[in-house]
Design an enzyme around this catalytic site. Structure first.
Site, PDB file in Angstrom:
ATOM      1  N   GLU A 158     -17.874   6.580 -26.806  1.00 48.87           N
ATOM      2  CA  GLU A 158     -18.777   5.467 -26.513  1.00 48.87           C
ATOM      3  C   GLU A 158     -19.390   5.583 -25.113  1.00 48.87           C
ATOM      4  O   GLU A 158     -19.513   4.609 -24.386  1.00 48.87           O
ATOM      5  CB  GLU A 158     -18.094   4.116 -26.741  1.00 48.87           C
ATOM      6  CG  GLU A 158     -17.636   3.986 -28.198  1.00 48.87           C
ATOM      7  CD  GLU A 158     -17.403   2.567 -28.654  1.00 48.87           C
ATOM      8  OE1 GLU A 158     -18.074   1.653 -28.153  1.00 48.87           O
ATOM      9  OE2 GLU A 158     -16.538   2.389 -29.525  1.00 48.87           O
ATOM     10  N   ALA A 200     -27.555  15.306 -29.437  1.00 50.32           N
ATOM     11  CA  ALA A 200     -27.983  13.973 -28.988  1.00 50.32           C
ATOM     12  C   ALA A 200     -26.849  12.980 -29.100  1.00 50.32           C
ATOM     13  O   ALA A 200     -25.898  13.197 -29.829  1.00 50.32           O
ATOM     14  CB  ALA A 200     -29.170  13.486 -29.821  1.00 50.32           C
ATOM     15  N   ARG A 231     -18.118  -0.861 -25.626  1.00 52.58           N
ATOM     16  CA  ARG A 231     -17.565  -0.370 -24.358  1.00 52.58           C
ATOM     17  C   ARG A 231     -16.485  -1.300 -23.823  1.00 52.58           C
ATOM     18  O   ARG A 231     -15.479  -0.855 -23.270  1.00 52.58           O
ATOM     19  CB  ARG A 231     -18.694  -0.239 -23.325  1.00 52.58           C
ATOM     20  CG  ARG A 231     -19.493   1.005 -23.557  1.00 52.58           C
ATOM     21  CD  ARG A 231     -20.784   1.024 -22.797  1.00 52.58           C
ATOM     22  NE  ARG A 231     -21.469   2.270 -23.112  1.00 52.58           N
ATOM     23  CZ  ARG A 231     -22.736   2.524 -22.822  1.00 52.58           C
ATOM     24  NH1 ARG A 231     -23.470   1.618 -22.211  1.00 52.58           N
ATOM     25  NH2 ARG A 231     -23.267   3.681 -23.150  1.00 52.58           N
ATOM     26  N   PHE A 248     -20.370   3.948 -37.425  1.00 55.82           N
ATOM     27  CA  PHE A 248     -21.544   3.988 -36.557  1.00 55.82           C
ATOM     28  C   PHE A 248     -21.892   5.451 -36.307  1.00 55.82           C
ATOM     29  O   PHE A 248     -21.050   6.189 -35.793  1.00 55.82           O
ATOM     30  CB  PHE A 248     -21.164   3.285 -35.252  1.00 55.82           C
ATOM     31  CG  PHE A 248     -22.246   3.142 -34.227  1.00 55.82           C
ATOM     32  CD1 PHE A 248     -23.138   2.082 -34.293  1.00 55.82           C
ATOM     33  CD2 PHE A 248     -22.338   4.029 -33.160  1.00 55.82           C
ATOM     34  CE1 PHE A 248     -24.108   1.913 -33.315  1.00 55.82           C
ATOM     35  CE2 PHE A 248     -23.311   3.863 -32.183  1.00 55.82           C
ATOM     36  CZ  PHE A 248     -24.197   2.799 -32.265  1.00 55.82           C
TER      37      PHE A 248
END
Lengths: 266, 380
Positions: free
Chosen positions: B364, B129, B243, B122
């Site tokens: 995350e 950013a 999460r 991912f």
């Protein structure tokens, strides 16, 4: 083709062993595990299932909670389970147990291509007698201590692992094979298997279901009918501590020699 | 919390796998050498753990969030890196595909990911950013049947061995903030894709993290994932699940630290008695255990609510990660404290757990970003 895998729930020997007044194990008070050699037998059956798509049935004799073990074996990949359970069967020795299991297998039906897999022996009694006795009662050939199994049609080629070497044997189905731990590494359950295992069939065979089986002699089952009487069961006292010496053979030998010299033994 | 027999059996299986396969030797090797242990990953994959949350029709195990949480907890209790190996394909990797992939994309990629034949990672974070998607500088410009991708992603867990990466790139420069961003399935073997050197990290060594650079990479339009210009919303949805996974990893590490602390405090003798006989130690243990149990209840309930599509489950996911990761850092601190000087020595597992747990309140979305999500939902 159907493979029956005979399994046993045994006390986790890493915990404390409790004993009843009559000398048998107090199974209810102990943590249980699936007998390790039986896991190898299950893996051997599942490997054949992977290759051929045959049916694998886990069979056990034990108290009702043994159903949990059957669910675990189904979660590993077995198709269904059979629980042989009844007060009349309690306290059976190997002679009585093998009669009952043979009776149950006969009741379920053993076809020309079917195979019975057992673990070599259970870690609680260490007798290695039940598998061979089941084969005798069913009058099918048996091959013990299988360390390699190759299936070719209805012939199994087995490498038997013996103390002083090995022996290769061919045997036709139906037959009974007992498996040793060198045979394979048992797989884990899968999440999918666990989700599905509670919906898979488990057949319970109690005393009324089996009492008319010709292979079962009602006078020689259960605690009273068993020819073996247990004199005493106990947890052996610890004999003192053991030290493992790590390293290569050379290093370990050097370290050992040094220790023995310090104690003036050599 | 009382779980049904099904979930207790899952826990037993995850625990058995973790205790058997994540040996001390493997844990130490991962920490010492970094890199990626293909053999360990193959074992995890072979047993289906890469696809526990992927539906059966795409080669997965069809489990739910509670199954996923239990796996992360039990794996992490023994070896946090082992948990990450199994976690990535289940959450950040396959999440965007499951959320908005079309049938062709799902059929093409998910079975390989579930079986561990292919790695998918991912890639959202950039030097400027991440949680602030408005700063995304990676661009994707339409060109005939393709998009041309340019830009650099950083801190991408698993990038060095990835076969695919989910890339977030600006497709509409006129739109501001998180809008105008799209998702792409990037085949890492395409010309123009390069991977940076693995970062030297404080902990979770054994799962490499690096940059992904894209220079005029031509990506087919069939690899656009989800709606054009609207990819970031999906990123957020994936992060919710992720999460919860990090929360469960934190819970597992904390439990591992408590297990170690209890054992050690009963063995270690000072002033003629085991150190656990001092309230200074025993109260710490009571506190650790209580905080762990509070996190566990929060995480399990959130997992169940998330699977029932509860409206505020994204808030509960943020709360779970916020609370559990901070809690695990406190617990790891206390575990090292109970070990005293020995806890500072690499021979003792708590030293590694203390370093491994630090990332839990960072990756995350940091604790502060979780607090933004929670307060944002309350104060809107």
């Amino acid at each position: 083709m159907r493979i029956y895998v005979c399994v046993k729930q045994v006390p986790d020997t890493s915990g404390k062993v409790a004993v009843n007044e009559n000398g048998t194990l107090n199974r209810a008070s102990m943590q249980t595990i699936i007998n390790p050699d039986d896991m190898n037998a299950m893996e051997a059956a599942l490997k054949i299932k992977d290759a051929t798509g045959c049916q694998v049935t886990a069979v056990t004799m034990g108290p009702p909670p043994a159903e949990g073990m059957l669910r675990e074996l189904i979660a590993m990949g077995a198709d269904d389970g059979v629980l042989i359970s009844g007060r009349e069967f309690g306290g059976s020795d190997t002679f009585a147990t093998s009669q009952i299991i043979a009776g149950a297998l006969h009741h379920l039906g053993i076809g020309d291509e079917d195979v019975v897999f057992c673990g070599r022996q259970a870690i609680d009694g260490d007798t290695a007698q039940v598998g061979p006795q089941i084969a005798e009662k069913l009058e099918i050939p048996q091959v013990t201590y299988a360390g390699e199994i190759e299936k070719d049609g209805n012939v199994l080629k087995i490498k038997r692992l013996l103390e002083d070497g090995y022996m290769t044997v061919e045997v036709k189905t139906p037959c009974l094979i007992t498996c040793v731990k060198e045979l394979n590494e048992p797989r884990y359950m899968t999440v999918k298997g666990i989700i599905e295992c509670y919906d898979k069939p488990i057949t319970v065979l109690d005393y009324p279901a089996l009492e008319n089986e010709p292979l079962i002699d009602k006078t020689t089952i259960g605690l009273k009918g068993s020819p073996t009487n247990i004199f005493k069961s106990f947890t052996p006292p610890q004999k003192g501590s053991v030290e493992m010496i790590p390293g290569t053979s050379q290093e370990a030998a050097d370290a050992l020699a040094e220790k023995l010299a310090k104690k003036h033994i050599i | 919390m009382i779980l049904s027999a099904k979930y207790e059996l899952m826990r037993k299986n995850f625990r058995n796998f973790a205790e058997t396969e994540f040996t001390t030797e493997i844990q130490e090797k991962l920490d010492r050498e970094g890199g990626f242990d293909e053999e360990l990953f193959a074992k995890i994959a072979k047993n289906g753990f890469c696809g526990i949350k992927i539906p059966v029709e795409y080669g997965g195990q069809g489990g739910d969030s509670l199954a996923y949480v239990l796996m992360n907890e039990e794996f992490s209790r023994i070896c946090p890196v082992g948990a990450i190996y199994a976690n990535t394909p289940n959450s950040l990797g396959s999440g965007p595909l499951l959320a908005c992939g079309n049938e062709e994309q799902k059929q093409r990629i998910l079975p390989d990911v579930a079986a561990g034949r292919k790695h998918i990672v991912f890639a959202l974070t950039e030097p400027g950013a991440g949680s602030d998607a408005g700063g995304t500088l990676t661009t994707a410009d339409a060109d005939g049947d393709d998009f041309i991708l340019n830009g650099r992603k950083c801190f991408i867990s698993g990038a060095p061995m990835a076969d695919y990466a989910i890339i977030y790139a600006k497709t509409n420069r006129a739109l501001r903030g998180s809008r105008g961003i799209s998702m792409f399935i990037l085949d890492m073997k395409l010309p123009g894709v390069s991977v940076g050197k693995g970062e030297m990290k404080m902990g979770i060594n054994g799962y490499p993290t690096s940059d992904i650079s894209m220079e005029n990479v031509r990506v087919s339009k069939k690899d656009l994932l989800g709606p054009l210009d609207n990819g970031f919303i999906t990123a957020m949805n994936t992060l919710n699940g992720g999460r919860l996974g990090v929360a469960a990893q934190s819970l597992g590490v904390a439990q591992g630290c408590l297990d170690e602390a209890i054992k050690y405090s009963k063995e270690r003798k000072q002033f003629g008695k085991p150190i656990c006989a001092n309230q200074g130690i025993s109260f710490m243990i009571a506190e650790m255990a209580t905080e762990i149990e509070a996190a566990r209840t929060l995480i399990y309930t959130t997992a169940i609510e998330k699977d029932q599509d509860a409206k505020d489950s994204f808030v509960k996911c943020a709360m779970s990660k916020y609370y559990a990761s901070e809690m695990a850092n406190r617990v790891a601190y206390k575990a090292v404290q109970i070990f005293g000087g020995y806890g500072y020595i690499k021979d003792y597992r708590v030293e590694r757990l203390y370093r491994d747990v630090r990332v839990m309140s960072l990756y995350e979305g940091t604790t502060q970003v979780q607090q933004m999500v929670i307060s944002g939902a309350l104060l809107k």
